[in-house]
Design a protein around this motif. Structure first.
Motif, short mmCIF file in Angstrom:
data_model
loop_
_atom_site.label_atom_id
_atom_site.label_comp_id
_atom_site.label_asym_id
_atom_site.label_seq_id
_atom_site.Cartn_x
_atom_site.Cartn_y
_atom_site.Cartn_z
N SER A 77 36.02 23.91 8.77
CA SER A 77 36.05 23.83 10.22
C SER A 77 35.23 24.96 10.85
CB SER A 77 37.50 23.92 10.69
OG SER A 77 37.55 23.97 12.09
N LYS A 78 34.70 24.67 12.01
CA LYS A 78 33.98 25.69 12.77
C LYS A 78 34.90 26.32 13.82
CE LYS A 78 29.60 23.51 11.99
NZ LYS A 78 28.57 22.65 12.45
N LEU A 79 36.16 25.96 13.74
CA LEU A 79 37.13 26.44 14.72
C LEU A 79 37.27 27.96 14.74
CD1 LEU A 79 39.22 25.66 16.85
CD2 LEU A 79 40.90 25.52 15.01
N PRO A 80 37.36 28.66 13.59
CA PRO A 80 37.49 30.12 13.66
C PRO A 80 36.35 30.80 14.41
CG PRO A 80 38.02 29.37 11.46
CD PRO A 80 37.48 28.18 12.21
N LEU A 107 46.64 38.91 27.98
CA LEU A 107 45.97 39.09 26.69
C LEU A 107 46.83 38.56 25.56
CD1 LEU A 107 44.42 42.66 27.02
CD2 LEU A 107 43.21 40.49 26.85
N LEU A 108 48.12 38.85 25.62
CA LEU A 108 49.03 38.41 24.56
C LEU A 108 49.08 36.88 24.49
CD1 LEU A 108 51.07 39.44 22.45
CD2 LEU A 108 52.83 39.14 24.19
N VAL A 109 49.23 36.24 25.60
CA VAL A 109 49.27 34.76 25.62
C VAL A 109 47.95 34.18 25.13
CG1 VAL A 109 49.36 32.77 27.18
CG2 VAL A 109 51.03 34.61 27.42
N CYS A 110 46.86 34.77 25.56
CA CYS A 110 45.53 34.29 25.16
C CYS A 110 45.37 34.37 23.64
CB CYS A 110 44.47 35.11 25.88
SG CYS A 110 42.79 34.77 25.37
N TRP A 111 45.60 35.53 23.06
CA TRP A 111 45.35 35.71 21.63
C TRP A 111 46.41 35.06 20.75
CZ3 TRP A 111 40.95 36.55 19.44
CH2 TRP A 111 39.92 37.08 20.22
N VAL A 112 47.63 34.97 21.21
CA VAL A 112 48.65 34.23 20.45
C VAL A 112 48.26 32.75 20.39
CG1 VAL A 112 51.05 33.42 20.50
CG2 VAL A 112 50.54 35.84 20.76
N GLY A 113 47.73 32.25 21.48
CA GLY A 113 47.27 30.86 21.49
C GLY A 113 46.10 30.64 20.53
N ILE A 114 45.14 31.57 20.53
CA ILE A 114 43.98 31.45 19.63
C ILE A 114 44.43 31.52 18.18
CG2 ILE A 114 41.90 32.64 18.84
CD1 ILE A 114 41.37 33.37 21.78
N VAL A 115 45.29 32.49 17.87
CA VAL A 115 45.78 32.62 16.50
C VAL A 115 46.60 31.39 16.11
CG1 VAL A 115 47.34 33.96 15.01
CG2 VAL A 115 45.69 35.13 16.46
N GLY A 116 47.40 30.89 17.01
CA GLY A 116 48.22 29.71 16.72
C GLY A 116 47.39 28.48 16.42
N VAL A 117 46.35 28.26 17.20
CA VAL A 117 45.48 27.10 16.96
C VAL A 117 44.79 27.23 15.61
CG1 VAL A 117 43.34 25.99 17.74
CG2 VAL A 117 45.13 26.55 19.39
N ASN A 118 44.29 28.41 15.27
CA ASN A 118 43.63 28.60 13.98
C ASN A 118 44.62 28.46 12.82
OD1 ASN A 118 40.68 29.44 14.16
ND2 ASN A 118 41.63 30.59 15.83
N PHE A 119 45.81 28.98 12.98
CA PHE A 119 46.84 28.86 11.94
C PHE A 119 47.20 27.39 11.71
CE2 PHE A 119 51.31 29.09 10.51
CZ PHE A 119 51.12 29.84 9.36
N ALA A 120 47.36 26.65 12.78
CA ALA A 120 47.68 25.22 12.66
C ALA A 120 46.54 24.47 11.97
CB ALA A 120 47.97 24.63 14.03
N ALA A 121 45.30 24.82 12.28
CA ALA A 121 44.17 24.16 11.64
C ALA A 121 44.12 24.43 10.14
CB ALA A 121 42.86 24.61 12.30
N VAL A 122 44.39 25.67 9.76
CA VAL A 122 44.39 26.02 8.33
C VAL A 122 45.52 25.29 7.61
CG1 VAL A 122 44.81 27.91 6.70
CG2 VAL A 122 43.24 28.23 8.60
N LEU A 123 46.69 25.24 8.21
CA LEU A 123 47.80 24.51 7.58
C LEU A 123 47.49 23.03 7.44
CD1 LEU A 123 51.04 26.03 9.16
CD2 LEU A 123 50.18 26.29 6.83
N GLY A 124 46.86 22.46 8.45
CA GLY A 124 46.48 21.06 8.38
C GLY A 124 45.48 20.79 7.27
N GLU A 125 44.50 21.67 7.12
CA GLU A 125 43.51 21.52 6.03
C GLU A 125 44.17 21.64 4.67
OE1 GLU A 125 40.25 24.19 6.48
OE2 GLU A 125 39.52 23.22 8.29
#
Length: 140
Positions: A77-80, A107-125
């Motif tokens: 994925s190019k998501l990261p 900042l916390l909400v922004c980066w938790v969201g970014i990390v969460g989306v990437n974490f979910a993508a890795v788990l899905g892969e």
């Protein structure tokens, strides 16, 4: 006999016929020409065999795909990269205005969201890869 052998037989017959018509003066050129065709055919067969064996060893992935996965990790994925590129302006927007606490929460909400989306993508892969590996039979 398969078609490749038929083609080689026709080429050999044509070479022999040409030798009969042209005489011994052109024998070495005719033999060289036939051997060049034979070499090209053998090279093509060898290349195909090597390519097939490499593909078998790489578990069905082509050589370029295998090298790309080794170089850049397992994620296709190019998501990261997109997350990091978009994270910079989102950080600027989240930290703009308000008092110190609201900036921090933005900042916390922004980066938790970014990390969460990437974490979910890795788990899905990983789940998709595990499903693909478990669906392979013993004969694959």
């Amino acid at each position: 006999m398969d078609t490749r052998q038929d083609e080689m037989r026709r080429d050999l017959d044509a070479t022999l016929q040409a030798r009969k018509e042209l005489g011994k003066e052109y024998e070495s050129e005719l033999v060289d020409s036939f051997l060049a065709k034979l070499d090209a055919r053998l090279d093509a067969r060898l290349d195909a065999r090597v390519e097939r064996r490499v593909a078998e060893r790489l578990d069905g992935h082509g050589p370029a795909e295998h090298l790309r996965r080794r170089r850049f990790g397992r994620s296709t994925s190019k998501l990261p990269l997109a997350s990091l590129v978009l994270g910079i302006p989102l950080t600027a927007i989240a930290s703009d205005g308000g008092n110190g606490f609201s900036r921090f929460m933005g900042l916390l909400v922004c980066w938790v969201g970014i990390v969460g989306v990437n974490f979910a993508a890795v788990l899905g892969e990983r789940r998709e890869q595990q499903r693909a590996e478990s669906s392979r039979g013993d004969w694959d």
